[in-house]
Each structure stands twice: as C-alpha cells, then as structure tokens.
Design an enzyme around this catalytic site. Structure first.
Site, PDB file in Angstrom:
ATOM      1  N   GLY A 195       1.601   2.221   0.256  1.00 12.56           N
ATOM      2  CA  GLY A 195       2.252   2.548  -1.013  1.00 12.56           C
ATOM      3  C   GLY A 195       1.746   1.629  -2.098  1.00 12.56           C
ATOM      4  O   GLY A 195       0.626   1.087  -2.013  1.00 12.56           O
ATOM      5  N   SER A 196       2.589   1.438  -3.092  1.00 14.34           N
ATOM      6  CA  SER A 196       2.137   0.698  -4.270  1.00 14.34           C
ATOM      7  C   SER A 196       2.122  -0.811  -4.012  1.00 14.34           C
ATOM      8  O   SER A 196       2.863  -1.327  -3.168  1.00 14.34           O
ATOM      9  CB  SER A 196       3.066   0.999  -5.447  1.00 14.34           C
ATOM     10  OG  SER A 196       4.372   0.552  -5.145  1.00 14.34           O
ATOM     11  N   THR A 197       1.314  -1.508  -4.787  1.00 15.25           N
ATOM     12  CA  THR A 197       1.235  -2.967  -4.677  1.00 15.25           C
ATOM     13  C   THR A 197       2.581  -3.601  -5.035  1.00 15.25           C
ATOM     14  O   THR A 197       3.016  -4.564  -4.393  1.00 15.25           O
ATOM     15  CB  THR A 197       0.109  -3.478  -5.588  1.00 15.25           C
ATOM     16  OG1 THR A 197      -1.130  -2.973  -5.065  1.00 15.25           O
ATOM     17  CG2 THR A 197       0.046  -4.990  -5.629  1.00 15.25           C
ATOM     18  N   GLU A 198       3.250  -3.017  -6.027  1.00 16.34           N
ATOM     19  CA  GLU A 198       4.546  -3.557  -6.443  1.00 16.34           C
ATOM     20  C   GLU A 198       5.556  -3.513  -5.289  1.00 16.34           C
ATOM     21  O   GLU A 198       6.240  -4.497  -4.999  1.00 16.34           O
ATOM     22  CB  GLU A 198       5.042  -2.703  -7.608  1.00 16.34           C
ATOM     23  CG  GLU A 198       6.157  -3.284  -8.389  1.00 16.34           C
ATOM     24  CD  GLU A 198       6.672  -2.252  -9.392  1.00 16.34           C
ATOM     25  OE1 GLU A 198       5.910  -1.352  -9.803  1.00 16.34           O
ATOM     26  OE2 GLU A 198       7.863  -2.358  -9.727  1.00 16.34           O
ATOM     27  N   GLU A 219      -1.019  -1.399   3.211  1.00 21.39           N
ATOM     28  CA  GLU A 219      -2.125  -0.642   2.599  1.00 21.39           C
ATOM     29  C   GLU A 219      -1.678  -0.299   1.193  1.00 21.39           C
ATOM     30  O   GLU A 219      -0.862   0.612   1.004  1.00 21.39           O
ATOM     31  CB  GLU A 219      -2.385   0.646   3.396  1.00 21.39           C
ATOM     32  CG  GLU A 219      -3.024   0.417   4.746  1.00 21.39           C
ATOM     33  CD  GLU A 219      -4.517   0.184   4.645  1.00 21.39           C
ATOM     34  OE1 GLU A 219      -5.130   0.567   3.632  1.00 21.39           O
ATOM     35  OE2 GLU A 219      -5.079  -0.403   5.588  1.00 21.39           O
ATOM     36  N   CYS A 265      -5.309   6.653  -2.710  1.00 17.91           N
ATOM     37  CA  CYS A 265      -5.396   5.206  -2.960  1.00 17.91           C
ATOM     38  C   CYS A 265      -6.832   4.761  -3.227  1.00 17.91           C
ATOM     39  O   CYS A 265      -7.055   3.815  -3.960  1.00 17.91           O
ATOM     40  CB  CYS A 265      -4.763   4.428  -1.815  1.00 17.91           C
ATOM     41  SG  CYS A 265      -5.455   4.841  -0.208  1.00 17.91           S
ATOM     42  N   GLU A 283      -3.761   0.897 -11.383  1.00 12.55           N
ATOM     43  CA  GLU A 283      -3.937   2.135 -10.622  1.00 12.55           C
ATOM     44  C   GLU A 283      -3.184   3.261 -11.333  1.00 12.55           C
ATOM     45  O   GLU A 283      -1.971   3.168 -11.550  1.00 12.55           O
ATOM     46  CB  GLU A 283      -3.394   1.958  -9.204  1.00 12.55           C
ATOM     47  CG  GLU A 283      -3.602   3.195  -8.351  1.00 12.55           C
ATOM     48  CD  GLU A 283      -3.200   2.972  -6.903  1.00 12.55           C
ATOM     49  OE1 GLU A 283      -2.107   2.427  -6.672  1.00 12.55           O
ATOM     50  OE2 GLU A 283      -3.971   3.369  -6.010  1.00 12.55           O
TER      51      GLU A 283
HETATM   52  P1  ADP Z   1       4.922   5.054  -5.504  1.00 10.61           P
HETATM   53  O1  ADP Z   1       5.158   4.042  -6.582  1.00 10.61           O
HETATM   54  O2  ADP Z   1       3.558   5.579  -5.463  1.00 10.61           O
HETATM   55  O3  ADP Z   1       5.999   6.078  -5.384  1.00 10.61           O
HETATM   56  P2  ADP Z   1       6.070   3.340  -3.573  1.00 10.61           P
HETATM   57  O4  ADP Z   1       5.384   2.122  -3.118  1.00 10.61           O
HETATM   58  O5  ADP Z   1       7.232   3.176  -4.505  1.00 10.61           O
HETATM   59  O6  ADP Z   1       4.962   4.241  -4.161  1.00 10.61           O
HETATM   60  O7  ADP Z   1       6.568   4.220  -2.350  1.00 10.61           O
HETATM   61  C1  ADP Z   1       5.970   4.239  -1.101  1.00 10.61           C
HETATM   62  C2  ADP Z   1       7.059   4.215  -0.050  1.00 10.61           C
HETATM   63  O8  ADP Z   1       7.770   2.999  -0.174  1.00 10.61           O
HETATM   64  C3  ADP Z   1       8.096   5.326  -0.177  1.00 10.61           C
HETATM   65  O9  ADP Z   1       8.469   5.749   1.125  1.00 10.61           O
HETATM   66  C4  ADP Z   1       9.249   4.632  -0.843  1.00 10.61           C
HETATM   67  O10 ADP Z   1      10.496   5.211  -0.566  1.00 10.61           O
HETATM   68  C5  ADP Z   1       9.163   3.257  -0.235  1.00 10.61           C
HETATM   69  N1  ADP Z   1       9.797   2.192  -1.017  1.00 10.61           N
HETATM   70  C6  ADP Z   1       9.871   2.077  -2.361  1.00 10.61           C
HETATM   71  N2  ADP Z   1      10.541   0.956  -2.707  1.00 10.61           N
HETATM   72  C7  ADP Z   1      10.901   0.338  -1.552  1.00 10.61           C
HETATM   73  C8  ADP Z   1      11.606  -0.863  -1.228  1.00 10.61           C
HETATM   74  N3  ADP Z   1      12.083  -1.653  -2.172  1.00 10.61           N
HETATM   75  N4  ADP Z   1      11.786  -1.171   0.074  1.00 10.61           N
HETATM   76  C9  ADP Z   1      11.275  -0.378   1.039  1.00 10.61           C
HETATM   77  N5  ADP Z   1      10.622   0.758   0.808  1.00 10.61           N
HETATM   78  C10 ADP Z   1      10.421   1.129  -0.472  1.00 10.61           C
END
Ligand code: ADP
Length: 495
Positions: free
Chosen positions: A247-250, A269, A303, A399
């Site tokens: 998922g996202s870096t944040e 990743e 990604c 990104e």
């Molecule tokens: P995007 O910003 O592309 O939506 P995210 O990183 O937010 O990507 O999401 C990828 C996955 O991480 C999703 O399954 C989302 O529900 C999950 N997710 C988002 N925030 C959190 C968090 N604080 N803790 C655990 N999982 C999370």
C-alpha cells in the site's frame, strides 16, 4: 454489457450482505458498508465492517489453526497438493473472479482476466513447488569445551513464523492477496487477510475457494473493513507475529509504529515514482507502446508505474508527441465493455486527487499534451502526458497512482542516471536501448528494486520484487519471498 456475465459473479453478488470468514465459517457482520462499481457508481454489495472484536476472533482462529494437527502436521507434499488445488479452483472460476475484480475496482477485463487472475494462479502454483523444498542445514560447530569424548553437532529447522496479517491494497486485489497467501501457506503459516475497503469482494470469493480446496478451518481468515479500524487492530495485535503489507508509504509508516508493541516482523511493499529512461538508440516502435503500457496500464494505478519518463534530447520531442498520440488513442470505458483500453480510477475522490496534480503542474508552467478529467463519469480520467516539468514539482516527487506521464529531456547517460535517481522512492525503473553495454551499465547505476530493459511492469512469481528507500522493506516473490514467512531454529546437540 456492463453487469456480470457469468453465473458465478451474478450468484455471488445476489447473496446479500457479506460476512466475515473466521475459523472456517461465515460470521454475520454486525455492521456493513457498501462497495461500488467506480465506472457507474452503482452499489455492488454490502460487506462487513470489521473492528477490533473481529480482529481478535480471526487472530484467535488463526492461532488455533497454527497449532492444529490438521495444519501443523500436514506433510509437505500434501501442502503442495493443496496449494495446487487452490490454483486449479481459481482457474476454474477465473471468469467470475475477473468480472468481480472489474466491477469492484474498475480495471479492464483484459487486465483482470489475462494478467491478474493468471498471476494469482501462478503464485499458488509457484509456491506449491516450494512447500516440499524447505530445508535447514547441518553445521559442525567449533565448540571447544564439550566434555572429553563428546562433541557438538548442530542443525537448523525452518519453522513457520506464526500468524500473519496480510493487508492488501485496491489496485490488484486478488493478485496482491495471492502474493502473500501462497508463500505464507507454503511455509506453514496461518493468516488473517484484510482486503482494501474499496475492493473487498474477490477476497470473499477466495475464502469460499480456499474452503472448497480443503484448507483446514482457521488457516486463512478474511476480514473486510476500513484500514483505520480493522487494519489498525490487526497491525497492533499481539497475536500477530508478522505483518505483510502492500500500500501507500504513509500507511507503511503508520504500520511501523503499530507493529512496535510485540516487534512484529514487517514486509512493506510501498509506493514508487519509477523512471523510464529512453536512450538515443531506443527502438521507438517498441518504446512508445512499452512506455505507455508501463505508465497507463490499470489506469496508472500500479506501484511500479513508469511515470517519470526521461528521454535523450534527440528523441524527446518525438517521444512526447508519440506518447500523447498513443494516449489520445486509448479508449476509456467500462472495464467490461468491448474495446475498452482504460477503465475509471478507483473512485471519484481519487480521480480528483489525480486531476489536482495535473492542474498544479499546468499552473506551474508544464504543458499538458493530452489527458485530463473525462465526462464519461466522475471517476474517469483520460491519460495525461506532460512536458516542461521541473524536478521539484509535486507531480515529479509524489506517487500520483493515476495515468499521468511526464517527459523530460537529458543530454547524456550520466545526467539520465542523476535525474532517474532523484527520488526518495526506489521501486522500479526501465531503460530503453538497443545497446547491450548501455543496458548493463544503466541497470547497475539505477537505484531501484527492479530494472527492466526494453520493458516495464514485467512480473513473474520467480522474480524477486522489493524496493529501496521509501518503497519499502523486504522482498516478495521467488525464494526470498518464502523467507518472509520462515524463522530459523538452531538445534545444537552434544553427542
Ligand atoms: P491507498 O492510499 O492507496 O488507499 P493505503 O495504504 O491507505 O493505500 O491502503 C492499503 C491497505 O492498507 C488497505 O487495505 C487499507 O485498508 C489499509 N490501511 C489503511 N490505513 C491503515 C492503518 N492505519 N492500519 C492498517 N491498515 C491500514
């Protein structure tokens, strides 16, 4: 025709609100939320909104399954056969799974049916082979103080790391789930899978497939819900030994904090801002469609998308024009409609976010040769090609996760490497050249987990995939992908 064509997809959607798959049984969800077709905005289904209590129940079920004879004592060859059976069942339902993926995410039928579902099948078949090849070492230690007449011998055991929480994103839902499930199961782990809230459906179909394949109860549990709710509960859960995330870096940063309590092992990743470097000798007939595919496939929601294109000054204008012409020729539409090259973005909010990057670039002096929001619907965005960008623009540093390409000229290979490496990310890169020595020199100099030459976004379960810098921790796929789910125990014996 933009509704489900297969009986499998129709039947799945018709079953009403979806629950949670915990301990080998469907549990009714106390609360639900809607998931939509981003192309039409139509509600597809109500799915369960899991929170901490469901995370507790699923982790407990996975913990019990880890120690259960039905799973812990399963012989490697039986585990291999089980993984292969899962692959066969996914293959048998490939049409229905692909349709659900198109409807839930917005991708095209071709991407779902001919790339991602086969990719998921490939993961299970590849790691089925590994299940019978997990071995330790025998070691002769240099211990000098064994009692007279005795000496030490040692061997290592490779043990499953334990309960795994797999948190996956919305861009390629089933494929991302398979990339985590297949090696974890081959290693003997048990899991809780949490798909993204935008795309929960294929994971729920997969739960039924895993059950029919004969996976013992609790080995895989599926919880749908929001990241900050059930995702965060899993990330912080003391019963989870390993967190594997795409998922996202944040969010990756948040998970590092959440994993601190019990020092979970992490595979992350994360995002990318990948360059595609087009050398003066590149074969443009190959390069233009290749680079376009690298950045526009799955509407840029990949990604490794090659969004920063650097082209030798002698070909830069020609490449930018050709890429923009290619982009204008791509047909936007519903992913299930015939002839669609590009579906919508995952939702209107994301479309607006992508559009804001392009608007900001234009306002800062970039020229937009093609693309922008489309009137097909609030989630549609026509692929954009921009020139005249500067390296400090936000669209060059962050990104975007949408179909937005920039073309920037360079004068020599040294400058190309400096520009390509001017990023905090380091997921992937591509080089386009007909020269073997340029291919080798450039791939050595680029800072990225994967470098392709004359291709972009080529994936296979055998090929390790990881990132540098803000692109994450660890490697998935290949033999190294299996290591994520194994721990070493050393046994030292005085004989
Ligand atoms: P995007 O910003 O592309 O939506 P995210 O990183 O937010 O990507 O999401 C990828 C996955 O991480 C999703 O399954 C989302 O529900 C999950 N997710 C988002 N925030 C959190 C968090 N604080 N803790 C655990 N999982 C999370």
């Amino acid at each position: 025709m933009t509704g489900p064509r297969t009986e499998g997809a129709r039947a799945f959607l018709a079953t009403g609100p979806k629950g949670f798959w915990i301990g080998g049984a469907w549990r009714t969800a106390p609360a639900t939320f809607a998931t939509h077709d981003p192309a039409t905005g139509a509600e597809l289904a109500q799915v369960g909104r899991a929170g901490a209590p469901e995370a507790d129940a699923a982790v407990a079920a996975a913990g019990a399954a880890l120690a259960s004879p039905g799973w812990a004592d399963m012989l490697p060859a039986a585990r291999a056969a089980l993984l292969w059976r899962i692959a066969d069942l996914i293959e048998a339902e490939a049409d229905a799974l692909a349709e659900i993926e198109v409807l839930d995410q917005g991708k095209t039928w071709a991407t779902a049916r001919h790339a991602e579902i086969p990719g998921a099948i490939g993961q299970f078949r590849y790691y089925a082979g590994w299940a019978t090849k997990i071995t330790g070492e025998t070691i002769r230690p240099s211990i000098g103080h064994a009692p007279p007449g005795r000496h030490a011998v040692a061997h290592t055991l490779r043990e499953p790391i334990g309960v795994v929480a797999a948190i996956v994103p919305w861009n390629s839902p089933l494929l991302m789930a398979a990339m985590k499930l297949a090696p974890a199961l081959a290693a003997g782990c048990t899991l809780v899978l949490k798909p993204a809230e935008e795309t929960p459906l294929s994971a729920l179909m997969l739960a039924d497939i895993l059950d029919r394949a004969g996976l013992p109860p609790g080995v895989v549990n599926v919880l749908t819900g929001y990241g900050e709710e059930v995702g965060a509960a899993l990330a912080a859960h003391p019963g989870v030994a390993k967190l594997t995330f795409t998922g996202s870096t944040e969010t990756g940063r948040a998970l590092v904090g959440a994993a601190r309590g019990n020092l979970k092992k992490l595979t992350l990743e994360l995002g990318g801002k990948s360059p595609a470097v087009v050398m003066a000798d590149a074969d443009l007939d190959l390069t233009v469609p290749g680079v376009a595919r690298g950045v526009f496939a799955n509407a840029g929601q990949v990604c490794v998308a090659g969004s920063r294109i650097y082209a030798h000054r002698s070909v830069a204008d020609q490449l930018a024009e050709a890429l923009a012409a290619h982009a204008r020729g791509l047909r936007l539409g519903h992913g299930l409609a015939d002839g669609t090259d590009l579906g919508p973005l995952v939702g209107p909010g994301h479309r607006d976010r992508v559009a804001a990057y392009v608007d900001e670039g234009r306002a800062a002096g970039a020229e937009v040769l093609s693309g922008g929001p489309s009137d097909l619907g609030p989630a549609f965005f026509a692929p954009a090609v921009l020139t005249g960008v500067r390296g400090d623009m936000r669209l060059m540093r962050e990104e975007i996760f949408g179909p937005v390409a920039t073309v920037t000229p360079f004068d020599d290979a040294e400058e190309a490497v400096a520009l390509a490496n001017d990023t905090d990310y380091g997921l992937a890169a591509s080089v386009w050249t007909e020269s073997l020595s340029t291919a080798h020199r450039m791939s050595a100099a680029l800072r990225a987990g994967t470098v392709w030459v004359n291709a972009h976004s080529y994936f296979s379960p055998e090929l390790p995939k990881g990132g540098r810098g803000l692109s994450g921790w660890g490697v998935e796929n290949g033999a190294q992908g299996l290591e994520n789910y194994l721990e070493t125990k050393t046994v030292c014996i005085v004989v």
